[in-house]
Design an enzyme around this catalytic site. Structure first.
Site, PDB file in Angstrom:
ATOM      1  N   TRP A  23      15.138  61.752  35.551  1.00 51.35           N
ATOM      2  CA  TRP A  23      13.734  61.359  35.584  1.00 51.35           C
ATOM      3  C   TRP A  23      13.456  60.268  34.561  1.00 51.35           C
ATOM      4  O   TRP A  23      12.319  59.914  34.310  1.00 51.35           O
ATOM      5  CB  TRP A  23      12.849  62.579  35.321  1.00 51.35           C
ATOM      6  CG  TRP A  23      13.343  63.427  34.190  1.00 51.35           C
ATOM      7  CD1 TRP A  23      13.015  63.304  32.880  1.00 51.35           C
ATOM      8  CD2 TRP A  23      14.264  64.508  34.272  1.00 51.35           C
ATOM      9  NE1 TRP A  23      13.682  64.244  32.125  1.00 51.35           N
ATOM     10  CE2 TRP A  23      14.458  65.006  32.965  1.00 51.35           C
ATOM     11  CE3 TRP A  23      14.959  65.102  35.327  1.00 51.35           C
ATOM     12  CZ2 TRP A  23      15.311  66.067  32.682  1.00 51.35           C
ATOM     13  CZ3 TRP A  23      15.810  66.162  35.034  1.00 51.35           C
ATOM     14  CH2 TRP A  23      15.980  66.634  33.733  1.00 51.35           C
ATOM     15  N   CYS A  31       4.284  81.718  33.835  1.00 46.43           N
ATOM     16  CA  CYS A  31       3.527  82.120  32.661  1.00 46.43           C
ATOM     17  C   CYS A  31       4.222  83.306  32.018  1.00 46.43           C
ATOM     18  O   CYS A  31       4.537  84.294  32.685  1.00 46.43           O
ATOM     19  CB  CYS A  31       2.101  82.485  33.067  1.00 46.43           C
ATOM     20  SG  CYS A  31       1.172  83.320  31.762  1.00 46.43           S
ATOM     21  N   CYS A  51      -3.577  85.131  30.331  1.00 48.91           N
ATOM     22  CA  CYS A  51      -3.402  84.673  28.952  1.00 48.91           C
ATOM     23  C   CYS A  51      -4.705  84.799  28.169  1.00 48.91           C
ATOM     24  O   CYS A  51      -4.700  85.185  26.992  1.00 48.91           O
ATOM     25  CB  CYS A  51      -2.914  83.223  28.939  1.00 48.91           C
ATOM     26  SG  CYS A  51      -1.170  83.036  29.348  1.00 48.91           S
ATOM     27  N   ARG A  78      10.956  73.203  37.094  1.00 50.50           N
ATOM     28  CA  ARG A  78      11.452  74.445  36.518  1.00 50.50           C
ATOM     29  C   ARG A  78      10.490  74.849  35.416  1.00 50.50           C
ATOM     30  O   ARG A  78       9.620  74.073  35.020  1.00 50.50           O
ATOM     31  CB  ARG A  78      12.874  74.295  35.974  1.00 50.50           C
ATOM     32  CG  ARG A  78      13.023  73.307  34.836  1.00 50.50           C
ATOM     33  CD  ARG A  78      14.486  73.126  34.490  1.00 50.50           C
ATOM     34  NE  ARG A  78      14.650  72.272  33.317  1.00 50.50           N
ATOM     35  CZ  ARG A  78      15.805  71.749  32.943  1.00 50.50           C
ATOM     36  NH1 ARG A  78      16.899  71.981  33.649  1.00 50.50           N
ATOM     37  NH2 ARG A  78      15.892  70.990  31.877  1.00 50.50           N
ATOM     38  N   CYS A 106      -0.357  77.997  28.399  1.00 57.86           N
ATOM     39  CA  CYS A 106      -0.983  78.461  29.635  1.00 57.86           C
ATOM     40  C   CYS A 106      -2.408  78.941  29.359  1.00 57.86           C
ATOM     41  O   CYS A 106      -2.672  79.602  28.350  1.00 57.86           O
ATOM     42  CB  CYS A 106      -0.160  79.586  30.263  1.00 57.86           C
ATOM     43  SG  CYS A 106      -0.865  80.223  31.803  1.00 57.86           S
ATOM     44  N   GLU A 132      25.055  73.741  25.791  1.00 60.57           N
ATOM     45  CA  GLU A 132      25.190  72.534  26.609  1.00 60.57           C
ATOM     46  C   GLU A 132      25.547  71.384  25.673  1.00 60.57           C
ATOM     47  O   GLU A 132      24.761  71.044  24.783  1.00 60.57           O
ATOM     48  CB  GLU A 132      23.898  72.211  27.369  1.00 60.57           C
ATOM     49  CG  GLU A 132      23.496  73.260  28.399  1.00 60.57           C
ATOM     50  CD  GLU A 132      22.218  72.900  29.143  1.00 60.57           C
ATOM     51  OE1 GLU A 132      21.810  71.710  29.074  1.00 60.57           O
ATOM     52  OE2 GLU A 132      21.629  73.794  29.769  1.00 60.57           O
ATOM     53  N   GLU A 141      16.016  77.368  27.806  1.00 63.66           N
ATOM     54  CA  GLU A 141      15.248  76.389  27.035  1.00 63.66           C
ATOM     55  C   GLU A 141      13.752  76.712  26.978  1.00 63.66           C
ATOM     56  O   GLU A 141      12.907  75.975  27.485  1.00 63.66           O
ATOM     57  CB  GLU A 141      15.455  74.979  27.608  1.00 63.66           C
ATOM     58  CG  GLU A 141      16.885  74.490  27.491  1.00 63.66           C
ATOM     59  CD  GLU A 141      17.065  73.058  27.967  1.00 63.66           C
ATOM     60  OE1 GLU A 141      18.056  72.424  27.572  1.00 63.66           O
ATOM     61  OE2 GLU A 141      16.221  72.565  28.746  1.00 63.66           O
TER      62      GLU A 141
END
Length: 668
Positions: A314, A114, A160, A110, A155, A305, A149
């Site tokens: 993970w 950019c 950019c 996720r 980038c 949350e 978030e």
């Protein structure tokens, strides 16, 4: 802004797209019975809402929102730009961020977008336009969360680089000014043409620090612009809805204050650590995170949350929340100014990467101990919502937090073991253990209403900030300045002034030399002959009007002042030339709180915290045992518990993770 934004209420995160539609109504019915008032939906559902370019499928979301409306549960929708669908990244791969080494962040996780991608802007605003037009008038929908978030992507794509070049042109105007302000003459780095200006390819930490700090500032502006374009659409189509964003995982390189400027209020994703070995630090780190979130807008906030079970996915799964843990830390958030607590998530996922990030109900779909605790919390909040609505924390002490200091000190670490945010934690923890309420505010904010201001490591310093602190002290306030202050100008070039630079006048000292001791420890002694351990840094101070109140007790600078205080106007300015242990900080804060008449609760047991929310008619003292041991505390007087509807005597006993809420007269 929707009237429900300021209600004290409990919610859950729900993913109807993850579950068979036959489960939805039973879930909504159980939410209603449990006391849930709000759900958050759709932050990762772009592919389900738009299966290919311009092909929309909102019927499933219509059904879910209508169902929640049937059960009188309010809905917060999210803009889905955190997860561009695969059809879009295949169609426009230039949406994907490019890392400093040239590699691409590919779909499958996720945040694979950019912020400066024009295709993302076009397709993202198009889906937001459709969503806001469709649900702007729905009676269940009360507000919006932007994206999910945010974080610094760093980038290095062509878009950019081009945009950064234009940003630099606007800021400096000429190559001469740019070369001067970045100091590019070092290592023959001078620019002779604008085409040479671009993003810092390669990612080397040895690149020009002025350049790297500006690249961070550029990204802050880009995130602000990215979000503002979404907010403009929301406000046009949903004028009565609120807009927020769920910040997370402090410290963030993201400038929270700049990102939060366009929001109605801030939100935070709060996951206090459940491991037993974190219990001596976690409750205090959490308290700081909540105070930081409240400081983003200097008003109450939401938890978007809240921990509902052991996180894991993970990384190895955390320990199970101890009985009472979920309830206690949710109440801690309310005590610190959260009006709405949204738990993540309703049911643990059975597919995808977050299968072991446990929700309120396990994959068995049989509610258990955690759910029962959540239901207890819902009942308590709903019973007290009317009393707590309109109340907020009000404090007379503040810590100044600066993302520019955080980033500059990340670019050029000063010494091993010195961490800007960890030092902020130390100051905040000392105040919290004394029961002194504390705001954490952006370092350029007005200081009106405060009596004590802690200003850690103002490494970058402007004349405006120095003057603000001088005015505050002159008017009777206490300022606590620390080492590594006044080192640089705002362009991240060293100031050719004796340290602490622009703060020399109000501190009344001069730093003759310094010893970066890092992870070593030294000893200081105060006027009473008491010794304290210090670490990180030792400024060797000469007095120029200030009074020494602690001295080094070893090394070649034994007997030299380590901590000073200077009378300045009607107030005082302390200078900490080193980083003292907690006992010293508590002694200093106690003295200043007593001098200013600031309410304290000294002697709180380890893990026990107090917090006050005040309103026009009453104030509510939250007493929270955020530990696995039972504790007793002494109250200033007998009080009425609004949580248990009973009178509490001056000695209050709290079981592990026990909570009480005591009603006090309204504060003047």
């Amino acid at each position: 802004m929707n009237k429900h934004a300021n209600e004290v209420q409990v919610g859950v995160v729900y993913y109807p797209e993850h579950w068979d539609a036959s489960l939805w109504e039973e879930d909504a019915r159980l939410m209603k019975e449990t006391g849930v008032r709000v759900v958050r939906l759709a932050e990762f559902a772009w592919s389900r809402m738009e299966s290919s370019s311009g092909v929309y499928h909102f019927e499933w979301l219509d059904q879910a929102i209508d169902l929640f409306h049937k059960y009188n549960i309010r809905v917060v929708l999210c803009t889905p730009t955190n997860t561009p669908p695969r059809w879009l990244t295949e169609l426009r791969p230039d949406i994907l961020p490019r890392n400093a080494d040239g590699s691409i962040t590919h779909p499958g996780v996720r945040g694979h977008r950019c912020y400066n991608s024009e295709p993302l802007q076009f397709y993202g605003l198009r889906i937001i336009e459709k969503m806001t037009q469709r649900y702007g008038g729905h009676p269940a929908v009360i507000g919006w969360q932007t994206d999910n978030e945010y974080w610094m992507i760093d980038c290095h794509c062509d878009a950019c680089s081009d945009k950064f070049r234009e940003w630099v042109k606007r800021k400096y105007g000429t190559l001469e000014a740019l070369n001067r302000e970045w100091g590019t003459v070092v290592w023959s780095g001078e620019y002779s043409g604008w085409s040479q200006v671009g993003v810092p390819y390669g990612g080397s930490r040895h690149q020009n620090p002025s350049y790297l700090l500006d690249f961070a500032r550029f990204q802050w502006d880009c995130i602000e612009e990215f979000q503002r374009s979404q907010i403009d659409v929301i406000r046009r189509n949903c004028p009565h809805h609120f807009v927020t964003h769920n910040f997370h995982t402090y410290p963030q390189r993201l400038n929270l204050y700049q990102t939060g400027a366009d929001l109605d209020f801030a939100s935070f994703d709060y996951y206090p650590n459940t491991s037993p070995d974190k219990q001596s630090t976690g409750p205090y780190s959490g308290a700081l995170a909540l105070d930081v979130t409240r400081g983003i807008k200097r008003r109450n906030f939401w938890i978007m949350e809240q921990l509902s079970g052991s996180p894991g996915c993970w990384f190895p799964t955390w320990r199970a929340p101890y009985p009472g843990f979920i309830r206690a830390f949710a109440w801690q958030a309310i005590a610190k100014g959260a009006d709405t607590i949204v738990h993540f998530r309703w049911r643990t996922a059975v597919m995808g990467a977050e299968q072991f990030w446990h929700g309120l109900i396990d994959p068995s779909n049989i509610p258990g101990r955690r759910f029962a605790e959540f239901a207890e919390f819902c009942g308590e909040v709903n019973a007290l919502s009317g009393k707590l609505q309109g109340t907020a924390p009000k404090h007379e002490a503040a810590i100044l937090l600066s993302h520019e200091q955080l980033e500059a000190l990340r670019i050029q670490p000063q010494v091993e073991g010195m961490d800007y945010y960890e030092n902020v934690k130390d100051f905040h923890r000392a105040l919290t253990k004394l029961g002194i309420g504390c705001d954490v505010i952006e370092w350029t904010q007005p200081l009106d209403g405060y009596k004590i201001v802690v200003a850690p490591s103002l490494y970058l310093l402007s004349e405006e900030i120095a003057a603000s602190l001088e005015r505050f002290a002159a008017a009777g306030g206490t300022v606590i300045v620390t080492n590594r202050s006044g080192v640089k100008h705002m362009n991240n070039q060293a100031a050719m002034l004796p340290l602490p630079g622009l703060l020399a006048k109000c501190t009344g000292i001069r730093v003759e030399e310094y010893d970066p001791i890092g992870l070593d420890s030294h000893r200081v002694v105060n006027a009473a002959g008491h010794s304290f351990m210090v670490s990180q840094w030792c400024d060797i101070i000469s007095l120029e009007g200030a009074e020494a109140i602690a001295w080094y007790d070893e090394d070649f600078y034994s007997g030299v002042p380590a901590v000073t205080v200077n009378s300045f106007g009607q107030g005082r300015v302390y200078y900490l030339g080193t980083h003292p242990e907690e006992a010293y900080l508590q002694e200093l804060f106690t003295k200043e709180a007593e001098a200013h008449g600031i309410q304290m609760f000294p002697g709180l047991p380890e893990g026990v915290q107090v917090a006050l929310r005040s309103g026009e008619s009453a104030a509510y003292l939250f007493v929270m045992n955020l530990s696995r041991q039972p504790h007793q505390i002494t109250l200033p007087a007998s009080c009425h518990s609004v949580l248990y509807d009973k009178k509490r005597q001056e000695t209050l006993s709290l079981e592990p993770y026990g909570i009480d809420i005591l009603e006090l007269p309204a504060l003047v």
